[in-house]
Write a protein that holds these residues in place. Structure first.
Motif, PDB file in Angstrom:
ATOM      1  N   GLY A 197       0.733  -1.307  -0.185  1.00 49.89           N
ATOM      2  CA  GLY A 197       0.112  -0.031   0.073  1.00 49.89           C
ATOM      3  C   GLY A 197       0.625   1.265   0.051  1.00 49.89           C
ATOM      4  O   GLY A 197       0.242   2.248  -0.272  1.00 49.89           O
ATOM      5  N   ARG A 198       1.936   1.334   0.186  1.00 49.17           N
ATOM      6  CA  ARG A 198       2.914   2.285   0.253  1.00 49.17           C
ATOM      7  C   ARG A 198       3.294   2.682  -1.085  1.00 49.17           C
ATOM      8  O   ARG A 198       3.839   4.083  -1.385  1.00 49.17           O
ATOM      9  N   ARG A 199       3.122   1.800  -1.827  1.00 49.09           N
ATOM     10  CA  ARG A 199       3.490   2.268  -3.626  1.00 49.09           C
ATOM     11  C   ARG A 199       4.917   2.879  -3.788  1.00 49.09           C
ATOM     12  O   ARG A 199       4.904   4.090  -4.065  1.00 49.09           O
ATOM     13  N   GLY A 200       5.734   2.138  -3.440  1.00 50.54           N
ATOM     14  CA  GLY A 200       7.265   2.293  -3.568  1.00 50.54           C
ATOM     15  C   GLY A 200       8.107   1.434  -4.495  1.00 50.54           C
ATOM     16  O   GLY A 200       7.595   0.299  -4.358  1.00 50.54           O
ATOM     17  N   GLY A 201       8.694   2.255  -5.273  1.00 45.67           N
ATOM     18  CA  GLY A 201       9.697   1.097  -6.162  1.00 45.67           C
ATOM     19  C   GLY A 201      10.645   2.078  -6.922  1.00 45.67           C
ATOM     20  O   GLY A 201      10.792   3.382  -6.705  1.00 45.67           O
ATOM     21  N   TYR A 202      11.334   1.590  -7.803  1.00 47.23           N
ATOM     22  CA  TYR A 202      12.222   2.276  -8.663  1.00 47.23           C
ATOM     23  C   TYR A 202      12.703   1.441 -10.008  1.00 47.23           C
ATOM     24  O   TYR A 202      12.561   0.255  -9.892  1.00 47.23           O
ATOM     25  N   TYR A 203      13.234   2.177 -10.841  1.00 43.30           N
ATOM     26  CA  TYR A 203      13.754   1.504 -12.148  1.00 43.30           C
ATOM     27  C   TYR A 203      14.960   2.280 -12.395  1.00 43.30           C
ATOM     28  O   TYR A 203      15.182   3.335 -12.218  1.00 43.30           O
ATOM     29  N   GLU A 204      15.785   1.270 -12.615  1.00 37.89           N
ATOM     30  CA  GLU A 204      17.421   1.742 -13.313  1.00 37.89           C
ATOM     31  C   GLU A 204      17.445   1.842 -14.802  1.00 37.89           C
ATOM     32  O   GLU A 204      17.143   0.664 -15.355  1.00 37.89           O
ATOM     33  N   CYS A 205      18.149   2.733 -15.475  1.00 39.02           N
ATOM     34  CA  CYS A 205      18.298   2.776 -16.770  1.00 39.02           C
ATOM     35  C   CYS A 205      19.969   2.553 -17.020  1.00 39.02           C
ATOM     36  O   CYS A 205      20.711   3.333 -16.579  1.00 39.02           O
ATOM     37  N   THR A 206      19.998   1.203 -17.705  1.00 44.56           N
ATOM     38  CA  THR A 206      21.400   1.033 -18.005  1.00 44.56           C
ATOM     39  C   THR A 206      21.803   1.245 -19.525  1.00 44.56           C
ATOM     40  O   THR A 206      21.228   0.616 -20.077  1.00 44.56           O
ATOM     41  N   ASN A 207      22.781   2.066 -19.621  1.00 42.84           N
ATOM     42  CA  ASN A 207      23.201   2.433 -21.019  1.00 42.84           C
ATOM     43  C   ASN A 207      22.067   2.838 -22.044  1.00 42.84           C
ATOM     44  O   ASN A 207      21.850   2.578 -23.279  1.00 42.84           O
ATOM     45  N   ILE A 208      21.075   3.759 -21.360  1.00 40.71           N
ATOM     46  CA  ILE A 208      20.010   4.263 -21.898  1.00 40.71           C
ATOM     47  C   ILE A 208      20.525   5.839 -22.520  1.00 40.71           C
ATOM     48  O   ILE A 208      21.186   6.480 -21.636  1.00 40.71           O
ATOM     49  N   ASP A 209      20.390   6.102 -23.713  1.00 42.83           N
ATOM     50  CA  ASP A 209      20.696   7.589 -24.239  1.00 42.83           C
ATOM     51  C   ASP A 209      20.145   8.572 -23.308  1.00 42.83           C
ATOM     52  O   ASP A 209      19.057   8.427 -22.757  1.00 42.83           O
ATOM     53  N   SER A 210      20.861   9.496 -23.080  1.00 38.39           N
ATOM     54  CA  SER A 210      20.536  10.534 -22.335  1.00 38.39           C
ATOM     55  C   SER A 210      19.619  11.380 -22.659  1.00 38.39           C
ATOM     56  O   SER A 210      18.861  11.926 -21.814  1.00 38.39           O
ATOM     57  N   HIS A 211      19.215  11.471 -23.918  1.00 38.48           N
ATOM     58  CA  HIS A 211      17.963  12.128 -24.385  1.00 38.48           C
ATOM     59  C   HIS A 211      16.668  11.515 -24.206  1.00 38.48           C
ATOM     60  O   HIS A 211      15.687  12.005 -23.795  1.00 38.48           O
ATOM     61  N   VAL A 212      16.948  10.209 -24.267  1.00 41.25           N
ATOM     62  CA  VAL A 212      15.661   9.310 -23.568  1.00 41.25           C
ATOM     63  C   VAL A 212      15.422   9.633 -22.383  1.00 41.25           C
ATOM     64  O   VAL A 212      14.026   9.571 -21.909  1.00 41.25           O
TER      65      VAL A 212
END
Length: 496
Positions: A320-335
């Motif tokens: 119910g706290r709705r916490g999370g994350y995602y990591e971008c690895t080698n994703i273009d800086s403009h993206v």
């Protein structure tokens, strides 16, 4: 009454109707919260009004969703202590210190003070990408886990992992001809999101006979089939550990997947929210895809990966706290700039969810006052989950015409049921899929709510259901007895 007056007084037609809404919304299906869950709520309502005479049970057990605290899993004490202090910072004023120290351990008080210093008020909007201090701690966690550096600017804090998955898929899907490779069985978030964004699922089947393993030839044939249809197959989704199947990939298998994506120019999406739910740590330990990719050398140093994690699973269970994350690895800086722009439209993820992410990635360490009690709570939850997974798997395997693989990870079992032809015919007559028919009968007879396998996808001609193993351990024997009685009576009723 004149005709003109009759027309004038008639109720106006609705401007927004089912027929006029976005057709992609109508295509969305989410079995975890589908018909069975709705029926379970109806039964709960009847029981709360004293209508228990209609049923042979007095409570509904929601095994349809990985929601640990709904099924009496206790929250981690230290986490709740810190969260409560950030919620009411007046407790930290000097004049209240002696009273607070009588109720809270010193490290919880200091942690709350540090968080509030970095955050300000939990009632204020944060940075749209998430509080930088917390993203920095997430980066440290990833570095400690994998042995390779992480950049907090490549990390987005989110409203649970689901919001991150949806954000990334929305970015990748450019038109209705885009294909996304998803496992079958799969978590319905993926098919629902693809339907909403008008993209095409490209299914690959996990091998039930090999503990729901991933055969690389299946990936290759799935990709070929998608491209043969003219689809622009852009990404591969891997859920590891698996949902609903509970498998955990070997490092060798993960390397094969990376090589496949690299050679076929496909982005990898790694759903790793069950990374601490590992029940065979010696035989099937968890490896992150980022760690595997980094270990594979220079050839893969530009490999593009999105990885997802959440506070909802593991031993934390703070859904119910709705916490999370995602990591971008080698994703273009403009993206990444575009991802930030889209995140800013929603202003920010909720701050208490972000705080729980911080606690997940930076829990009490050895030497801290709260470490012994934290470790004790964590171990008790873990060992209980492991015992329950084994016990429920044994229960399912003792049922006639049912087979069930053991859970290597996650919170679920996905047994196969071989239904009599009469039951299949009765299901069709009732306008139901056979596994839905069986699961609905189980709910009405026992109060146990599971999810039909058809909601996750399954090989044609097979029938399954997904059950969590989250019911309290002391209730599991009675739980299994009820299932055994129902199953025997169901088979007798429809025996060929």
């Amino acid at each position: 009454m004149s005709t003109s007056n009759h027309v004038q007084n008639a109720s106006p037609a609705k401007l927004l109707t089912y027929e006029s809404i976005n057709p992609h919304v109508k295509r969305v299906e989410y079995a975890v919260r589908g018909e069975l869950a709705i029926r379970a709520e109806q039964i709960k309502d009847e029981l709360s009004k004293g209508n228990s005479y209609n049923y042979d049970f007095d409570t509904v057990v929601n095994c349809n969703i990985g929601n640990p605290q709904q099924l009496k899993q206790k929250p981690i004490t230290f986490f709740r202590q810190v969260a409560s202090l950030t919620e009411y910072p007046d407790l930290l004023l000097p004049e209240n210190r002696s009273q607070v120290e009588a109720l809270y351990p010193i490290d919880a008080i200091e942690r709350a003070q540090k968080l509030l210093k970095e955050i300000g008020s939990v009632g204020a909007y944060s940075h749209s990408q998430g509080i930088h201090y917390i993203r920095n701690n997430v980066a440290k966690f990833i570095e400690e886990r994998d042995g390779y550096p992480a950049n907090p600017n490549d990390i987005f804090l989110t409203q649970g992992a689901s919001a991150g998955v949806q954000a990334v898929l929305q970015l990748i899907i450019t038109n209705s001809n885009v294909g996304i490779m998803i496992p079958i069985p799969q978590y319905p978030l993926y098919t629902a999101t693809l339907a909403l964004y008008d993209a095409q699922p490209v299914p690959y089947y996990l091998n039930e006979e090999d503990d729901w393993g991933l055969d690389m030839s299946q990936l290759a044939s799935s990709l070929s089939a998608g491209r043969f249809k003219g689809l622009d197959v852009r990404a591969l989704v891997i859920i590891n550990p698996g949902n609903p199947t509970g498998q955990c990939l070997t490092e060798h298998n993960m390397r094969e997947i990376v090589e496949f994506c690299h050679s076929e120019h496909i982005i990898l999406l790694a759903d790793e929210v069950y990374q601490t739910n590992i029940y065979q740590p010696d035989e099937r330990p968890f490896h992150s895809f980022k760690k595997v990719i980094r270990s594979m050398g220079k050839k893969y140093e530009q490999f593009e990966l999105f990885s997802f994690h959440s506070v909802s699973k593991g031993m934390i269970g703070e859904c119910g706290r709705r916490g999370g994350y995602y990591e971008c690895t080698n994703i273009d800086s403009h993206v990444i700039e575009e991802l930030y722009k889209m995140a800013s439209v929603s202003l920010c993820p909720n701050v208490q969810g972000q705080i729980m992410v911080d606690l997940m990635v930076q829990p009490p360490k050895r030497g801290d006052y709260s470490y012994p009690s934290y470790q004790k709570e964590l171990n008790e939850i873990y060992e209980s989950l492991r015992r329950r997974s084994i016990k429920l798997s044994e229960c399912f395997n003792q049922l006639e015409s049912v087979t069930c693989n053991n859970a290597q990870g996650s919170m679920y079992l996905f047994p196969q049921i071989r239904l009599p032809q009469k039951a299949i015919e009765a299901a069709h007559q009732a306008g139901k899929k056979p596994d839905e028919f069986y699961c609905l009968a189980m709910l009405n007879a026992t109060g146990v709510c599971v999810v039909p396998g058809s909601g996750f996808g399954q090989k044609s001609g097979t029938w399954h259901f997904r059950s969590t193993f989250l019911p309290p351990e002391e209730l599991l024997d009675g739980f299994c007895t009820k299932l055994q009685k129902f199953h025997n009576e169901f088979l007798e009723k429809y025996r060929d």
